[in-house]
Design a protein around this motif. Structure first.
Motif, PDB file in Angstrom:
ATOM      1  N   GLY A  79       0.814  -1.209   0.000  1.00  0.00           N
ATOM      2  CA  GLY A  79       0.000   0.000   0.000  1.00  0.00           C
ATOM      3  C   GLY A  79       0.846   1.257   0.000  1.00  0.00           C
ATOM      4  N   ALA A  80       1.933   1.231   0.784  1.00  0.00           N
ATOM      5  CA  ALA A  80       2.838   2.385   0.835  1.00  0.00           C
ATOM      6  C   ALA A  80       3.462   2.651  -0.526  1.00  0.00           C
ATOM      7  CB  ALA A  80       3.931   2.144   1.877  1.00  0.00           C
ATOM      8  N   GLY A  81       3.776   1.576  -1.251  1.00  0.00           N
ATOM      9  CA  GLY A  81       4.389   1.738  -2.567  1.00  0.00           C
ATOM     10  C   GLY A  81       3.412   2.231  -3.613  1.00  0.00           C
ATOM     11  N   ILE A  82       2.226   1.634  -3.648  1.00  0.00           N
ATOM     12  CA  ILE A  82       1.236   2.022  -4.644  1.00  0.00           C
ATOM     13  C   ILE A  82       0.688   3.423  -4.376  1.00  0.00           C
ATOM     14  CG2 ILE A  82      -1.076   1.493  -5.527  1.00  0.00           C
ATOM     15  CD1 ILE A  82      -0.378  -1.439  -5.345  1.00  0.00           C
ATOM     16  N   GLY A  83       0.584   3.781  -3.091  1.00  0.00           N
ATOM     17  CA  GLY A  83       0.091   5.108  -2.741  1.00  0.00           C
ATOM     18  C   GLY A  83       0.962   6.235  -3.259  1.00  0.00           C
ATOM     19  N   TYR A 138     -11.487  -5.780   3.579  1.00  0.00           N
ATOM     20  CA  TYR A 138     -10.505  -6.476   2.752  1.00  0.00           C
ATOM     21  C   TYR A 138      -9.069  -6.122   3.165  1.00  0.00           C
ATOM     22  CZ  TYR A 138     -14.016  -8.019  -0.639  1.00  0.00           C
ATOM     23  OH  TYR A 138     -15.084  -8.627  -1.256  1.00  0.00           O
ATOM     24  N   ILE A 139      -8.877  -4.917   3.707  1.00  0.00           N
ATOM     25  CA  ILE A 139      -7.540  -4.503   4.151  1.00  0.00           C
ATOM     26  C   ILE A 139      -7.629  -3.988   5.578  1.00  0.00           C
ATOM     27  CG2 ILE A 139      -6.735  -3.933   1.832  1.00  0.00           C
ATOM     28  CD1 ILE A 139      -7.171  -0.979   2.467  1.00  0.00           C
ATOM     29  N   SER A 140      -6.491  -3.996   6.262  1.00  0.00           N
ATOM     30  CA  SER A 140      -6.435  -3.578   7.660  1.00  0.00           C
ATOM     31  C   SER A 140      -6.356  -2.065   7.778  1.00  0.00           C
ATOM     32  CB  SER A 140      -5.211  -4.206   8.330  1.00  0.00           C
ATOM     33  OG  SER A 140      -4.025  -3.692   7.736  1.00  0.00           O
ATOM     34  N   MET A 141      -6.525  -1.579   9.023  1.00  0.00           N
ATOM     35  CA  MET A 141      -6.396  -0.156   9.283  1.00  0.00           C
ATOM     36  C   MET A 141      -4.985   0.327   8.965  1.00  0.00           C
ATOM     37  SD  MET A 141      -6.768   2.016  12.851  1.00  0.00           S
ATOM     38  CE  MET A 141      -8.457   1.525  13.205  1.00  0.00           C
ATOM     39  N   GLY A 142      -3.994  -0.487   9.301  1.00  0.00           N
ATOM     40  CA  GLY A 142      -2.614  -0.121   9.023  1.00  0.00           C
ATOM     41  C   GLY A 142      -2.347   0.052   7.539  1.00  0.00           C
ATOM     42  N   THR A 143      -2.916  -0.838   6.728  1.00  0.00           N
ATOM     43  CA  THR A 143      -2.750  -0.735   5.273  1.00  0.00           C
ATOM     44  C   THR A 143      -3.427   0.522   4.743  1.00  0.00           C
ATOM     45  OG1 THR A 143      -2.672  -3.142   5.034  1.00  0.00           O
ATOM     46  CG2 THR A 143      -3.179  -1.871   3.069  1.00  0.00           C
ATOM     47  N   LEU A 144      -4.636   0.805   5.239  1.00  0.00           N
ATOM     48  CA  LEU A 144      -5.359   2.006   4.809  1.00  0.00           C
ATOM     49  C   LEU A 144      -4.553   3.265   5.136  1.00  0.00           C
ATOM     50  CD1 LEU A 144      -7.998   3.333   3.741  1.00  0.00           C
ATOM     51  CD2 LEU A 144      -8.743   3.441   6.144  1.00  0.00           C
ATOM     52  N   ILE A 181       0.583   0.401  13.423  1.00  0.00           N
ATOM     53  CA  ILE A 181      -0.846   0.531  13.732  1.00  0.00           C
ATOM     54  C   ILE A 181      -1.526  -0.831  13.735  1.00  0.00           C
ATOM     55  CG2 ILE A 181      -3.038   1.367  12.766  1.00  0.00           C
ATOM     56  CD1 ILE A 181      -1.434   3.909  11.942  1.00  0.00           C
ATOM     57  N   ASP A 182      -1.147  -1.706  12.818  1.00  0.00           N
ATOM     58  CA  ASP A 182      -1.719  -3.063  12.813  1.00  0.00           C
ATOM     59  C   ASP A 182      -1.300  -3.842  14.056  1.00  0.00           C
ATOM     60  OD1 ASP A 182      -3.240  -2.907  10.557  1.00  0.00           O
ATOM     61  OD2 ASP A 182      -1.791  -3.870   9.222  1.00  0.00           O
ATOM     62  N   PHE A 183      -0.106  -3.527  14.570  1.00  0.00           N
ATOM     63  CA  PHE A 183       0.378  -4.208  15.770  1.00  0.00           C
ATOM     64  C   PHE A 183      -0.353  -3.700  17.018  1.00  0.00           C
ATOM     65  CE2 PHE A 183       3.302  -4.341  19.424  1.00  0.00           C
ATOM     66  CZ  PHE A 183       3.525  -5.701  19.496  1.00  0.00           C
ATOM     67  N   ILE A 184      -0.559  -2.374  17.096  1.00  0.00           N
ATOM     68  CA  ILE A 184      -1.205  -1.771  18.268  1.00  0.00           C
ATOM     69  C   ILE A 184      -2.698  -2.041  18.278  1.00  0.00           C
ATOM     70  CG2 ILE A 184      -1.754   0.409  19.429  1.00  0.00           C
ATOM     71  CD1 ILE A 184       0.924   1.491  18.408  1.00  0.00           C
TER      72      ILE A 184
END
Length: 287
Positions: free
Chosen positions: A48-52, A71-77, A120-123
């Motif tokens: 996501g970081a790369g495509i963004g 479909y995606i996590s909060m961290g990915t968003l 964020i996905d970890f927390i």
């Protein structure tokens, strides 16, 4: 005065051609990139970081839709939101003096997006995600200009008409901002503007972040134009562009029952922009 307005028109014309060429190229790969998110994986935040980073704010809308469908996590968003730069990259590329700054900007946003995406996905323990193995259509196929992407459209519309419309719209924003800056500089004087910013330099990341939260292409244009004119530091610019997720933020709030969670996402985005912006600003001041 006439010379300043003429320069604004000339700069806008150059920006238009750069943006148009870039969006034509993006139109050929946009759908393939979106399909990358149709399966949830542990690499989603970094993907996501790369495509963004690709200057197409339609990706943030698609990301919001995928998040709302689990479909995606909060961290990915948030990684996608952080790395999105909207029109910042085309504007920098159209300015010979600032072109080189695309590299540190993209690198900084990619690293920040990847790190905070996983953090964020970890927390915030992510719920079980839906795995899309049937290659089903994403409900929202609108671009940042809300032109509907219909697969039955001709290739000319897909790869020429929409990029042209989008480029004209962005160029209009750029022209308005350029003329406004030209008038401000003419009447207020450039040295007075720089003096004001230098006196309030510690407020610039905060003010830039607030502007960046405005969900429109114009906010990223204003921030980038200020940076190109050397009115904003790199740290303040990063703050504003981290917060700027285009129309993705508007789409995120389409489901009112998710209001509390969505406000958390916006708060995290704002906090990250301030943390990163002030760290970079202090580094700039101390060197």
């Amino acid at each position: 005065m006439k010379e300043a307005i003429f320069d604004a028109l000339k700069d806008t014309l150059i920006t238009f051609f750069v943006i148009f060429i870039l969006y034509v190229l993006i139109s050929f790969i946009e759908e393939k990139l979106i399909n990358k998110f149709k399966k949830a994986t542990k690499y989603s935040p970094i993907i996501g970081a790369g495509i963004g980073l690709i200057p197409q704010c339609g990706f943030s809308i698609v990301a919001s839709d995928l998040y709302l469908k689990n479909y995606i996590s909060m961290g990915t968003l948030i990684a996608i939101f952080i790395s999105c730069s909207d029109e910042a990259i085309p504007i920098l590329l159209s300015s010979p003096n600032s072109m080189i700054m695309c590299i540190p900007l993209l690198l900084t946003k990619f690293v920040v997006a990847s790190v905070f995406g996983y953090l964020i996905d970890f927390i915030f323990k992510k719920p079980k995600l839906v795995i899309n193995t049937n290659n089903e259509e994403i409900e929202n196929n609108d671009s940042c200009c809300f032109h509907h992407h219909n697969h039955s459209h001709s290739k000319i519309k897909e790869h020429l008409v929409h990029p042209l419309i989008h480029s004209l719209k962005i160029s209009l924003y750029v022209l308005i901002v350029n003329i406004a800056f030209a008038l401000i500089i003419y009447y207020v004087k450039e040295e007075n503007i720089k003096e004001f910013i230098n006196r309030n330099i510690y407020l610039t990341p905060l003010l830039s972040s607030i502007v960046g939260l405005i969900p429109t292409c114009a906010s990223s244009i204003i921030i980038t134009e200020l940076f190109v004119s050397k009115a904003l530091t790199f740290g303040a610019t990063i703050s504003g562009l981290i917060c700027n997720a285009g129309l993705g933020l508007i789409y995120l709030f389409k489901k009112k029952e998710n209001l509390k969670n969505n406000l958390l996402i916006v708060s995290l985005l704002f906090a990250i922009s301030l943390i990163v912006g002030y760290i970079i600003l202090f580094i700039e001041i101390s060197t």
